[in-house]
Enzyme design. Structure first.
Site, PDB file in Angstrom:
ATOM      1  N   ARG A 295       3.472  17.660   6.950  1.00  0.00           N
ATOM      2  CA  ARG A 295       4.420  17.158   7.964  1.00  0.00           C
ATOM      3  C   ARG A 295       5.630  16.503   7.319  1.00  0.00           C
ATOM      4  O   ARG A 295       5.621  16.169   6.131  1.00  0.00           O
ATOM      5  CB  ARG A 295       3.727  16.137   8.865  1.00  0.00           C
ATOM      6  CG  ARG A 295       3.166  14.939   8.126  1.00  0.00           C
ATOM      7  CD  ARG A 295       2.486  13.978   9.073  1.00  0.00           C
ATOM      8  NE  ARG A 295       1.965  12.810   8.409  1.00  0.00           N
ATOM      9  CZ  ARG A 295       0.719  12.660   7.966  1.00  0.00           C
ATOM     10  NH1 ARG A 295      -0.132  13.663   8.094  1.00  0.00           N
ATOM     11  NH2 ARG A 295       0.336  11.537   7.406  1.00  0.00           N
ATOM     12  N   SER A 296       6.643  16.286   8.189  1.00  0.00           N
ATOM     13  CA  SER A 296       7.847  15.603   7.731  1.00  0.00           C
ATOM     14  C   SER A 296       7.899  14.230   8.387  1.00  0.00           C
ATOM     15  O   SER A 296       6.857  13.681   8.794  1.00  0.00           O
ATOM     16  CB  SER A 296       9.072  16.453   8.088  1.00  0.00           C
ATOM     17  OG  SER A 296      10.248  15.899   7.545  1.00  0.00           O
ATOM     18  N   GLN A 297       9.072  13.691   8.520  1.00  0.00           N
ATOM     19  CA  GLN A 297       9.321  12.426   9.228  1.00  0.00           C
ATOM     20  C   GLN A 297      10.720  12.528   9.837  1.00  0.00           C
ATOM     21  O   GLN A 297      11.426  13.509   9.587  1.00  0.00           O
ATOM     22  CB  GLN A 297       9.235  11.252   8.241  1.00  0.00           C
ATOM     23  CG  GLN A 297       7.954  10.446   8.331  1.00  0.00           C
ATOM     24  CD  GLN A 297       8.040   9.106   7.620  1.00  0.00           C
ATOM     25  OE1 GLN A 297       8.849   8.928   6.721  1.00  0.00           O
ATOM     26  NE2 GLN A 297       7.199   8.171   8.006  1.00  0.00           N
TER      27      GLN A 297
ATOM     28  N   ASN B 162       6.727  13.704   4.722  1.00  0.00           N
ATOM     29  CA  ASN B 162       6.485  12.351   5.231  1.00  0.00           C
ATOM     30  C   ASN B 162       6.589  11.340   4.061  1.00  0.00           C
ATOM     31  O   ASN B 162       7.249  10.311   4.137  1.00  0.00           O
ATOM     32  CB  ASN B 162       5.093  12.350   5.857  1.00  0.00           C
ATOM     33  CG  ASN B 162       4.618  11.025   6.431  1.00  0.00           C
ATOM     34  OD1 ASN B 162       3.818  11.009   7.349  1.00  0.00           O
ATOM     35  ND2 ASN B 162       5.050   9.880   5.931  1.00  0.00           N
TER      36      ASN B 162
ATOM     37  N   GLU C 242       7.091  -5.730   6.579  1.00  0.00           N
ATOM     38  CA  GLU C 242       7.292  -4.383   7.102  1.00  0.00           C
ATOM     39  C   GLU C 242       7.792  -4.401   8.553  1.00  0.00           C
ATOM     40  O   GLU C 242       8.574  -3.573   8.982  1.00  0.00           O
ATOM     41  CB  GLU C 242       5.921  -3.699   7.017  1.00  0.00           C
ATOM     42  CG  GLU C 242       5.812  -2.344   7.570  1.00  0.00           C
ATOM     43  CD  GLU C 242       4.335  -1.972   7.787  1.00  0.00           C
ATOM     44  OE1 GLU C 242       3.508  -2.882   8.013  1.00  0.00           O
ATOM     45  OE2 GLU C 242       4.037  -0.778   7.727  1.00  0.00           O
TER      46      GLU C 242
ATOM     47  N   ASP D 122      12.108   5.908   5.801  1.00  0.00           N
ATOM     48  CA  ASP D 122      12.341   4.586   5.198  1.00  0.00           C
ATOM     49  C   ASP D 122      13.561   4.641   4.264  1.00  0.00           C
ATOM     50  O   ASP D 122      14.324   3.681   4.163  1.00  0.00           O
ATOM     51  CB  ASP D 122      11.137   4.143   4.351  1.00  0.00           C
ATOM     52  CG  ASP D 122       9.847   4.014   5.154  1.00  0.00           C
ATOM     53  OD1 ASP D 122       9.502   4.966   5.868  1.00  0.00           O
ATOM     54  OD2 ASP D 122       9.179   2.962   5.054  1.00  0.00           O
TER      55      ASP D 122
ATOM     56  N   GLU E 183      -3.491   0.292  12.172  1.00  0.00           N
ATOM     57  CA  GLU E 183      -4.710   0.634  11.430  1.00  0.00           C
ATOM     58  C   GLU E 183      -4.766   0.050  10.022  1.00  0.00           C
ATOM     59  O   GLU E 183      -5.749   0.244   9.317  1.00  0.00           O
ATOM     60  CB  GLU E 183      -4.884   2.157  11.394  1.00  0.00           C
ATOM     61  CG  GLU E 183      -3.821   2.864  10.598  1.00  0.00           C
ATOM     62  CD  GLU E 183      -4.017   4.373  10.550  1.00  0.00           C
ATOM     63  OE1 GLU E 183      -4.574   4.948  11.492  1.00  0.00           O
ATOM     64  OE2 GLU E 183      -3.607   4.965   9.549  1.00  0.00           O
TER      65      GLU E 183
ATOM     66  N   ASP F  24       3.806   5.755  14.221  1.00  0.00           N
ATOM     67  CA  ASP F  24       2.352   5.891  14.260  1.00  0.00           C
ATOM     68  C   ASP F  24       1.744   4.495  14.226  1.00  0.00           C
ATOM     69  O   ASP F  24       1.884   3.820  13.224  1.00  0.00           O
ATOM     70  CB  ASP F  24       1.852   6.756  13.108  1.00  0.00           C
ATOM     71  CG  ASP F  24       2.531   6.449  11.770  1.00  0.00           C
ATOM     72  OD1 ASP F  24       3.735   6.221  11.714  1.00  0.00           O
ATOM     73  OD2 ASP F  24       1.819   6.423  10.751  1.00  0.00           O
TER      74      ASP F  24
ATOM     75  N   ARG G  18       0.814  -1.216   0.000  1.00  0.00           N
ATOM     76  CA  ARG G  18       0.000   0.000   0.000  1.00  0.00           C
ATOM     77  C   ARG G  18       0.854   1.275   0.000  1.00  0.00           C
ATOM     78  O   ARG G  18       0.370   2.362  -0.277  1.00  0.00           O
ATOM     79  CB  ARG G  18      -0.969   0.003   1.186  1.00  0.00           C
ATOM     80  CG  ARG G  18      -0.347   0.428   2.494  1.00  0.00           C
ATOM     81  CD  ARG G  18      -1.201   0.088   3.685  1.00  0.00           C
ATOM     82  NE  ARG G  18      -2.345   0.945   3.884  1.00  0.00           N
ATOM     83  CZ  ARG G  18      -2.346   2.074   4.577  1.00  0.00           C
ATOM     84  NH1 ARG G  18      -1.224   2.532   5.111  1.00  0.00           N
ATOM     85  NH2 ARG G  18      -3.454   2.755   4.754  1.00  0.00           N
TER      86      ARG G  18
HETATM   87  O1  LIG Z   1       6.694   2.498   5.669  1.00  0.00           O
HETATM   88  C1  LIG Z   1       6.053   3.714   5.432  1.00  0.00           C
HETATM   89  C2  LIG Z   1       5.487   4.292   6.710  1.00  0.00           C
HETATM   90  O2  LIG Z   1       4.399   3.440   7.114  1.00  0.00           O
HETATM   91  C3  LIG Z   1       3.748   3.777   8.336  1.00  0.00           C
HETATM   92  O3  LIG Z   1       3.184   5.051   8.337  1.00  0.00           O
HETATM   93  C4  LIG Z   1       2.492   5.495   7.154  1.00  0.00           C
HETATM   94  O4  LIG Z   1       1.155   5.071   7.189  1.00  0.00           O
HETATM   95  C5  LIG Z   1       0.217   5.844   7.923  1.00  0.00           C
HETATM   96  C6  LIG Z   1      -1.175   5.285   7.669  1.00  0.00           C
HETATM   97  O5  LIG Z   1      -1.467   5.172   6.312  1.00  0.00           O
HETATM   98  C7  LIG Z   1       0.319   7.325   7.577  1.00  0.00           C
HETATM   99  O6  LIG Z   1      -0.598   8.098   8.270  1.00  0.00           O
HETATM  100  C8  LIG Z   1       1.749   7.773   7.894  1.00  0.00           C
HETATM  101  O7  LIG Z   1       1.889   9.146   7.687  1.00  0.00           O
HETATM  102  C9  LIG Z   1       2.669   6.994   6.991  1.00  0.00           C
HETATM  103  O8  LIG Z   1       3.994   7.381   7.216  1.00  0.00           O
HETATM  104  C10 LIG Z   1       4.802   3.747   9.432  1.00  0.00           C
HETATM  105  O9  LIG Z   1       4.238   3.972  10.683  1.00  0.00           O
HETATM  106  C11 LIG Z   1       5.898   4.752   9.133  1.00  0.00           C
HETATM  107  O10 LIG Z   1       6.895   4.686  10.130  1.00  0.00           O
HETATM  108  C12 LIG Z   1       6.543   4.390   7.811  1.00  0.00           C
HETATM  109  O11 LIG Z   1       7.464   5.381   7.464  1.00  0.00           O
END
Ligand SMILES: OC[C@H]1O[C@H](O[C@H]2O[C@H](CO)[C@@H](O)[C@H](O)[C@H]2O)[C@H](O)[C@@H](O)[C@@H]1O
Length: 659
Positions: free
Chosen positions: A198-200, A189, A507, A153, A522, A301, A145
Site C-alpha cells: 500500500r501507499s499513503q 506507506n 505524535e 509524514d 493500537e 488508521d 517505534r
Molecule cells: O507516523 C507514522 C504513521 O503512524 C501511524 O500509522 C502507522 O502505524 C500503523 C500501526 O503500526 C501501521 O499499520 C500504519 O501502516 C503506519 O502508517 C499513523 O496512523 C500514520 O498516519 C502515520 O503516517
C-alpha cells in the site's frame, strides 16, 4: 501469514513473543523490525528447536534466542548527521523574536539531528535479512517505534526542514521516495517490506513544489517528474479509481484507498488476528484484513470515519468510501504536474494535466460538496448500486459527520487559490468550520466522536492543523486569517507546554487540554516527532512570535495551580505573573465564580520582588465552563505555559546581567 519468507518467520516470532511475554507493553511491530544476524534457515531451525511448554517458549530461552539471532530493531538504520544542519542557520525563523520561544524553536530544530538516519550497508549487501528497504540517501524518521521513513509524514518533515534551511536533507528525502516509485510503482506507506502492499496520502508533488519554490531547482523537477507521472497512474489505476454517475447523468472518476493485501498487517498481526476472532468465515476475515490495510493507506488508521459502527473496528469499510482529502491531494498532484511540465517546457503535458485536474474538480464539486453544510464530505459507495462498474450517486450517501478532513480542500487556497474561490463560497465554509465543533481550545479535533481510535476526538494531529491553518491564512477574509493565527498559536502553545512537561515532542495532542499529548489506538503514544516538529517550525515561520509576549494580552494575570487536586479540597495556589500592572475591578472575577476555591498566595513563589499583597487580583479570560470551575483545568493549563515562559525569562535576565 505473509508469503515473504522473512516476514512470515518474524510473524511466528511475534506471536510467540506475545505468548511468552504477555500483552503488557507488547508492541508487535518490534518483532517484524528485527534484523537477522544469520541466514534465515539457521534462525528458523533454531526457533523450531526451542523448548515449548503447552506451545509457549519459556521466556529465558526465548530471550536468548532473540539475542543470538537478531540485531536490535532499528540498528540497520544508522545515525547520520545531516550534512546541512547548523545549530542556528542564517535566516532561521526571523520573525520569532521572543527569546523563550526562539530558544525552544532552536531545540525543536536540533531534533532533526536525532531523527536523521542512513540505511546501513548491511541492508544493501544482504537485503534478505531485513524488512527495512534500502534507500540511497539520508532519511528523517518520525521517531520512537517508527524507525523507518513514512510517506505522508515526510511532507511536514520537509516543511520543517525548509524552515530549518536544510534543503539538501529535504531533497534527499524526495529522492528516497522517488527510488521507491522506481522500484514498486508507488511510494510505499513506509520503507519496509511489509508496507509494499500500500501507499499513503500522495504528497510527493507537494514536497517537490515546496522545495522548488524555495530553491528554484529545475534539475530537481526534471528528475522527479517521471516518478510523479508513474505515481499519478497508480492513483487512477483500477484498484483506486471509481466511476460514479451523478444525478444529471454525467460520469465522474474519483479515487479511493485500497491496499493489495488480504492478511493481517505483519506489523500488527497479533492485533488484527485477535480482532478477527469475532468474524466467522475466512472470507469475512480476509475482507476485514483488506479493509484494515486499506485504512492504513489513508494515514487515518484508525477512525470512526471509516467504520459503519464506530465502536467496532471490524465494520471498517474504507474501500467503499471516496475520501475528500485523497481527491484533494490527487487534484493537487495533477495541478503540480501541470506546473512542473510547464516549467520544463512540456506544454502539451501541462495542458493535459490541467484538463485532468478540471475533471477531478468537477467530480469533487458534484459528488463531494455539500452546499447545505458548507463542507466537502466523504462519499460512501453502495456495493449493490453499481451497474457495469458504474455507481449511481445518491445524496443520502454523503457522510455528513464533522471530520477535519472535510476542510482539507481549504488547503488548496494556499496553493491554487483560484481553484477554490472560483466556485465555493469561502465565507460559508469558514462559518461552517467555526460552527462544526472541531475547533477546540488547543487545536482542531480530528472528529467529534470519542471512540478510543487515535484518528478521532480528542486527538489533534499536526498535519490536519497545518493544512487547515495554511488554507485559512490564505483566505480572502481578515477573519479567516485571524482564525488561522489563533489556531496556530494555540497549537504551538500546547506543544510548548507538552515539551516542557515531558521533554519531548509528541505524535499527536489532546486538543482539549494544554500540554497534554494524545492517546488511543493500537500502540502507545509516540515521541520524536517528525511531522509535529515540522509543523511547529512551519507555523512559527509563518506567524512569527513577537518580542512582546503574545500570550500576555489574553492570559495576563494567570493564576492557579492545584496543590491538591481532590475535588473536596480545592486548594489552589495563585501565582501572579505580571505584577506591575494592578488589575482594575473589572478584571476581578465575581466572587461566586470561584467561590469554592480556597486561594493560597505563597509570596515566596511569586516571580518578582515588586509583587505586593495588594496586587493579588487576576483576570479571567473567556467564559469559564462549569467543568473548568470544578477542575480548574483552564488555569492549570495556562499557568504551566505562562510560568515556564516567566521562569525562562528570569533565567535569561540573570544570564544577561552576568554577562
Ligand atoms: O507516523 C507514522 C504513521 O503512524 C501511524 O500509522 C502507522 O502505524 C500503523 C500501526 O503500526 C501501521 O499499520 C500504519 O501502516 C503506519 O502508517 C499513523 O496512523 C500514520 O498516519 C502515520 O503516517
Amino acid at each position: 501469514m505473509a508469503t515473504d519468507p522473512l516476514l512470515s518467520f518474524l510473524q511466528r516470532v511475534q506471536s510467540n513473543a506475545l505468548r511468552s511475554m504477555g500483552p503488557t507493553n507488547f508492541d508487535p511491530k518490534l518483532y517484524v523490525d528485527l534484523p537477522l544476524k544469520t541466514d534465515l534457515p539457521a534462525a528458523i531451525s533454531a526457533f523450531n528447536s526451542l523448548p515449548r511448554q503447552s506451545g509457549t517458549i519459556p521466556i529465558s530461552e526465548f530471550n536468548t534466542f532473540l539475542t543470538q539471532f537478531f540485531e536490535e530493531a532499528g540498528s540497520d538504520l544508522v545515525y547520520a548527521k545531516p550534512v546541512d544542519f547548523k545549530p542556528e542557520p542564517e535566516g532561521f525563523l526571523v520573525e520569532v523574536e521572543n527569546e523563550v520561544v526562539r530558544r525552544w524553536a532552536l531545540e525543536v530544530h536540533a531534533i532533526w539531528k536525532t531523527l536523521s538516519r542512513r540505511v546501513s550497508d548491511a541492508v544493501k549487501i544482504r537485503p534478505e535479512r531485513h524488512t527495512l528497504l534500502y534507500l540511497p540517501g539520508t532519511v528523517i524518521v518520525p521517531g520512537s517505534r517508527f524507525r523507518e521513513v513514512y510517506y505522508w509524514d515526510s511532507y511536514w518533515v520537509i516543511r520543517g526542514l525548509l524552515a530549518s534551511k536544510m534543503y539538501d536533507t529535504a531533497k534527499a528525502i524526495v529522492f528516497n521516495l522517488v527510488s521507491l516509485i522506481e522500484s514498486y510503482g508507488h511510494v510505499l506507506n513506509g520503507a519496509r517490506t511489509y508496507y509494499i502492499n500500500r501507499s499513503q496520502p500522495p504528497l510527493l508533488s507537494s514536497m517537490v513544489m515546496e522545495i522548488y519554490t524555495r530553491t528554484g531547482d529545475v534539475e530537481l523537477v526534471k528528475r522527479v517528474l517521471p516518478a510523479l507521472l508513474k505515481e499519478h497512474s497508480f492513483w487512477v489505476s483500477d484498484i483506486h479509481q471509481v466511476t460514479i454517475q451523478d444525478q444529471r447523468g454525467r460520469k465522474h472518476c474519483l479515487s479511493r484507498y485500497q491496499a493489495r493485501w488480504y492478511q493481517p498487517r505483519p506489523e500488527s498481526a497479533t492485533i488484527d488476528e485477535e480482532l478477527s476472532l469475532k468474524l466467522s468465515t475466512p472470507s469475512e476475515k480476509d475482507s476485514f484484513y483488506h479493509e484494515i490495510a486499506s485504512t492504513a493507506e489513508s494515514g487515518w488508521d484508525f477512525s470512526s470515519r471509516w467504520m459503519r459502527n464506530s465502536s467496532d473496528l471490524t465494520t471498517t469499510a474504507t474501500t467503499l468510501i471516496i475520501p475528500v482529502d485523497l481527491n484533494t491531494f490527487i487534484f493537487k498532484l495533477e495541478r503540480d504536474i501541470s506546473t512542473f511540465t510547464k516549467i520544463i517546457g512540456d506544454n502539451s503535458t501541462s495542458q493535459k494535466f490541467i484538463e485532468v485536474s478540471k475533471s477531478r474538480k468537477a467530480a469533487i464539486r458534484s459528488l463531494l460538496w455539500n452546499p447545505n453544510l458548507g463542507q466537502w464530505v466523504d462519499y460512501w459507495l453502495d456495493e449493490h448500486d453499481a451497474h457495469q462498474g458504474v455507481y449511481s450517486w445518491n445524496p443520502g450517501s454523503q457522510n455528513c459527520k464533522n471530520f477535519a478532513s472535510n476542510f482539507v480542500p481549504l488547503w488548496l487556497l494556499a496553493h491554487y487559490k483560484d481553484q477554490l474561490t472560483e466556485e465555493f463560497d469561502e465565507e460559508l465554509i469558514i462559518n461552517s468550520l467555526k460552527k462544526s465543533g472541531l475547533i477546540c481550545e488547543y487545536g482542531i479535533a480530528t472528529s467529534l466522536s470519542n471512540t478510543g481510535q487515535q484518528w478521532d476526538f480528542p486527538n489533534g494531529w499536526a498535519p490536519l492543523q497545518h493544512m487547515i491553518i495554511e488554507g485559512l491564512a490564505s483566505a480572502h477574509s481578515k477573519e479567516a486569517r485571524q482564525l488561522a493565527e489563533s489556531i496556530a498559536i494555540n497549537w504551538i502553545k500546547t506543544n510548548f507546554v507538552a515539551y516542557k512537561k515531558t521533554g519531548a515532542i509528541h505524535e499527536k495532542c489532546n486538543v482539549e487540554s494544554c500540554g497534554e499529548y494524545g492517546g488511543g489506538g493500537e500502540y502507545k503514544p509516540q515521541t520524536g516527532f517528525g511531522w509535529t516538529n515540522g509543523v511547529i517550525l512551519a507555523l512559527l515561520e509563518e506567524f512569527g512570535w513577537p518580542h512582546k509576549d503574545r500570550y500576555r494580552s489574553k492570559d495576563r494575570y494567570i493564576a492557579i495551580n492545584y496543590q491538591n487536586s481532590s475535588v473536596q479540597k480545592r486548594t489552589a495556589i495563585i501565582y501572579r505573573l505580571v505584577p506591575k500592572e494592578p488589575a482594575t475591578d473589572a478584571t476581578v472575577p465575581p466572587s461566586n465564580q470561584l467561590s469554592s476555591f480556597k486561594y493560597l498566595i505563597p509570596f515566596f513563589l511569586l516571580p518578582t520582588s515588586s509583587m505586593s499583597p495588594k496586587h493579588h487580583s487576576f483576570r479571567i479570560f473567556g467564559n469559564i465552563t462549569r467543568e473548568e470551575r470544578v477542575t480548574g483545568k483552564k488555569y492549570v493549563d495556562i499557568l504551566i505555559f505562562a510560568f515556564e515562559l516567566e521562569k525562562e525569562k528570569k533565567r535569561n535576565n540573570k544570564n544577561n546581567r552576568r554577562n
